[in-house]
Motif scaffolding. Structure first.
Motif, PDB file in Angstrom:
ATOM      1  N   THR A 135       0.853  -1.186   0.000  1.00 30.75           N
ATOM      2  CA  THR A 135       0.000   0.000   0.000  1.00 30.75           C
ATOM      3  C   THR A 135       0.890   1.237   0.000  1.00 30.75           C
ATOM      4  O   THR A 135       2.078   1.165   0.329  1.00 30.75           O
ATOM      5  CB  THR A 135      -0.930   0.019   1.225  1.00 30.75           C
ATOM      6  OG1 THR A 135      -0.148  -0.065   2.416  1.00 30.75           O
ATOM      7  CG2 THR A 135      -1.905  -1.142   1.181  1.00 30.75           C
ATOM      8  N   LEU A 142      -8.293  -2.845   4.008  1.00 30.27           N
ATOM      9  CA  LEU A 142      -7.957  -3.989   3.165  1.00 30.27           C
ATOM     10  C   LEU A 142      -7.829  -5.257   4.001  1.00 30.27           C
ATOM     11  O   LEU A 142      -8.307  -6.327   3.610  1.00 30.27           O
ATOM     12  CB  LEU A 142      -6.662  -3.711   2.410  1.00 30.27           C
ATOM     13  CG  LEU A 142      -6.166  -4.817   1.475  1.00 30.27           C
ATOM     14  CD1 LEU A 142      -7.228  -5.172   0.446  1.00 30.27           C
ATOM     15  CD2 LEU A 142      -4.879  -4.385   0.785  1.00 30.27           C
ATOM     16  N   GLN A 161      -7.266   0.364  -2.381  1.00 21.19           N
ATOM     17  CA  GLN A 161      -6.379  -0.575  -3.041  1.00 21.19           C
ATOM     18  C   GLN A 161      -7.128  -1.812  -3.509  1.00 21.19           C
ATOM     19  O   GLN A 161      -8.031  -2.303  -2.843  1.00 21.19           O
ATOM     20  CB  GLN A 161      -5.275  -1.013  -2.070  1.00 21.19           C
ATOM     21  CG  GLN A 161      -4.338   0.108  -1.687  1.00 21.19           C
ATOM     22  CD  GLN A 161      -3.448   0.514  -2.829  1.00 21.19           C
ATOM     23  OE1 GLN A 161      -2.982  -0.315  -3.578  1.00 21.19           O
ATOM     24  NE2 GLN A 161      -3.210   1.793  -2.967  1.00 21.19           N
ATOM     25  N   PRO A 182      -6.547  -5.698  -4.036  1.00 25.27           N
ATOM     26  CA  PRO A 182      -5.562  -6.702  -3.671  1.00 25.27           C
ATOM     27  C   PRO A 182      -5.169  -7.566  -4.855  1.00 25.27           C
ATOM     28  O   PRO A 182      -5.990  -7.846  -5.725  1.00 25.27           O
ATOM     29  CB  PRO A 182      -6.298  -7.535  -2.616  1.00 25.27           C
ATOM     30  CG  PRO A 182      -7.721  -7.388  -2.970  1.00 25.27           C
ATOM     31  CD  PRO A 182      -7.869  -5.994  -3.503  1.00 25.27           C
TER      32      PRO A 182
END
Length: 501
Positions: free
Chosen positions: A71, A80, A249, A251
């Motif tokens: 990240t 996340l 974000q 993954p």
């Protein structure tokens, strides 16, 4: 992966923030964690046995591979981590896995209220003007982050304004919507900047603030430039801290197992990057609400999800679904956006209702249903290319009928867990909006029954005080700003009657 290969992989761990995943020999994720320094944190699991506890030692014995997602900064790992734990249900995330849904934390903000506010809550309020971020697993870290940022991005927490300036205002933490000098425009700007940081857009925000600071300095507005300088410094210091926050974000675990299984099982052209899940909630056809929960790369995106108030009356679930789907795929703002997969909470009738609308609009989108009773996956026969070998590998079986195929899947597969999580999220969203519509109607019927209070006055009351709870806690002077003496007396009598009842 053999021990030597794992050792080399550990040597390559970056000194960067992110989320890490421990996998067993079968490639299953057995633990998910977050770290401000991936190298230091992950290597901790492979220290000498004497320096680790029994639980860590047992986990270490099962680790066959380690993967990670980087990240931009430590702030982006908390959300996340929570999403990955909810998606994969890792065996060794005991505390997080058993956490009840009401133990998750959310940030809610209303920028359209006369006094914009931000709160942290476990119980999500429903309203068209409310923006919700989350869920966050670590409420302590979330509150710590907000306390830090509030020094340079002050915000109000008041849904109902106090009579006097609050302590936070005197400490410089609140813009003071209850004061005569309140600057509404400036308060909204600070709140939007704070939300950008919480939404994982810190880097972009810093860039915009630098540009604005140069503009203010060139115009010799040095006080405004100094405020922007302080906000930039706060964001940069914050990025180096160990406080965790939300992330946008996506993954990457090589290939996400659940999405890959969906693609291969149903013969999809690609992994379903965007999945839309729908549910309907009502009481005997009244206060009918529908939800559309959007997941991208398996992660639920609250900002993309929608709620619909059904225009149809009556207890007709299939008709309600058809109305919602038609609205979804003919809406100007949504019709150009096509999901890769539609998941409907229900069985054959619900799937048929969705397909009826899609066929009428000449849209080819894969549709599956997830029936609650036996957690079976249902789809129209001939519409998807079922891979029988993949079904056996997933430990599942199929029941065929002339029109539909019903799948019984292993309850421990990532695929079924993902579908259940999306279905449950859609159900909660629809139910919450249904409860909101029901409560709003009850409030409206009560207030509109008060002598002297008509539709116009009712709207003013709701806009300013929000609910009956807000009216009960409001000061008489605040109510008098909206109501005349006769209306105020009638309202007080009505509220007193409800309290005594």
């Amino acid at each position: 992966m053999d021990a030597e290969a794992l050792r080399r992989k550990l040597a390559d761990l970056p000194v960067r923030p992110g989320v890490y995943y421990h996998l067993d020999k079968g490639g299953r994720i057995i633990y998910v964690g977050k770290a401000a320094n991936l190298r230091a944190r992950v290597r901790h699991y492979f220290q000498a046995a004497s320096s680790t506890d029994r639980k860590t030692s047992k986990l270490r014995e099962r680790i066959a591979d380690v993967r990670w997602t980087l990240t931009d900064d430590p702030l982006q790992a908390l959300f996340l981590e929570g999403e990955m734990i909810k998606r994969y249900q890792p065996k060794y995330n005991v505390l997080q896995r058993n956490t009840r849904s009401d133990d998750w934390h959310y940030v809610q903000c209303n920028l359209k209220a006369p006094n914009p506010y931000l709160t942290v809550t476990r119980n999500v309020d429903v309203g068209e003007d409310l923006l919700t971020l989350g869920p966050y697993l670590d409420g302590r870290a979330l509150r710590k982050a907000l306390r830090y940022l509030r020094r340079d991005f002050p915000y109000s927490t008041h849904k109902v304004l106090p009579r006097k300036a609050c302590l936070d205002y005197h400490l410089g933490l609140c813009p003071g919507p209850e004061t005569a000098g309140f600057d509404l425009a400036a308060a909204k700007v600070d709140l939007r900047r704070l939300l950008a940081c919480l939404s994982g857009r810190r880097s972009q925000l810093v860039g915009r603030l630098r540009s604005a600071m140069k503009t203010q300095a060139a115009a010799q507005r040095y006080e405004a430039a100094a405020k922007l300088r302080n906000q930039i410094a706060a964001l940069e210091d914050f990025a180096r801290s160990n406080i965790f926050t939300d992330s946008g974000q996506k993954p990457y675990l090589g290939q996400d197992q659940a999405l890959a299984d969906l693609q291969s099982l149903f013969g999809l052209a690609a992994e379903p990057r965007r999945i839309e899940t729908y549910d309907i909630s009502h009481i005997s056809g009244r206060y009918t609400a529908a939800s559309m929960v959007v997941a991208e790369d398996g992660l639920i995106r609250p900002a993309l999800s929608r709620r619909f108030k059904s225009p149809l009356a009556g207890n007709d679930d299939f008709g309600q679904i058809r109305a919602v789907m038609k609205r979804r795929f003919t809406s100007k703002s949504l019709r150009e956006i096509r999901p890769d997969l539609i998941l409907i909470d229900g069985g054959k009738g619900q799937v048929s209702s969705v397909l009826q609308v899609l066929d009428g609009l000449d849209l080819e989108i894969p549709v599956i249903g997830l029936a609650k009773k036996r957690e079976q996956v249902i789809f129209r026969a001939g519409r998807l290319n079922l891979d029988a070998d993949q079904l056996r590998r997933l430990g599942g079986s199929a029941e065929d009928s002339p029109a539909f195929t019903t799948l019984n899947l292993n309850p421990n597969t990532p695929l079924l867990k993902l579908l259940q999580r999306l279905r449950d999220a859609s159900h909660r969203s629809a139910l919450a909006y249904h409860n909101y519509l029901q409560g709003r109607d009850q409030v409206a019927s009560g207030l509109l029954g008060i002598e002297g209070i008509g539709e116009k006055t009712y709207r003013k009351l709701i806009k300013r005080f929000g609910s009956l709870a807000g009216l009960r806690t409001a000061e008489e002077a605040e109510l008098a700003a909206v109501l005349n003496r006769r209306q105020l007396a009638a309202l007080k009598a009505y509220l007193a009657g409800r309290n005594s009842g």
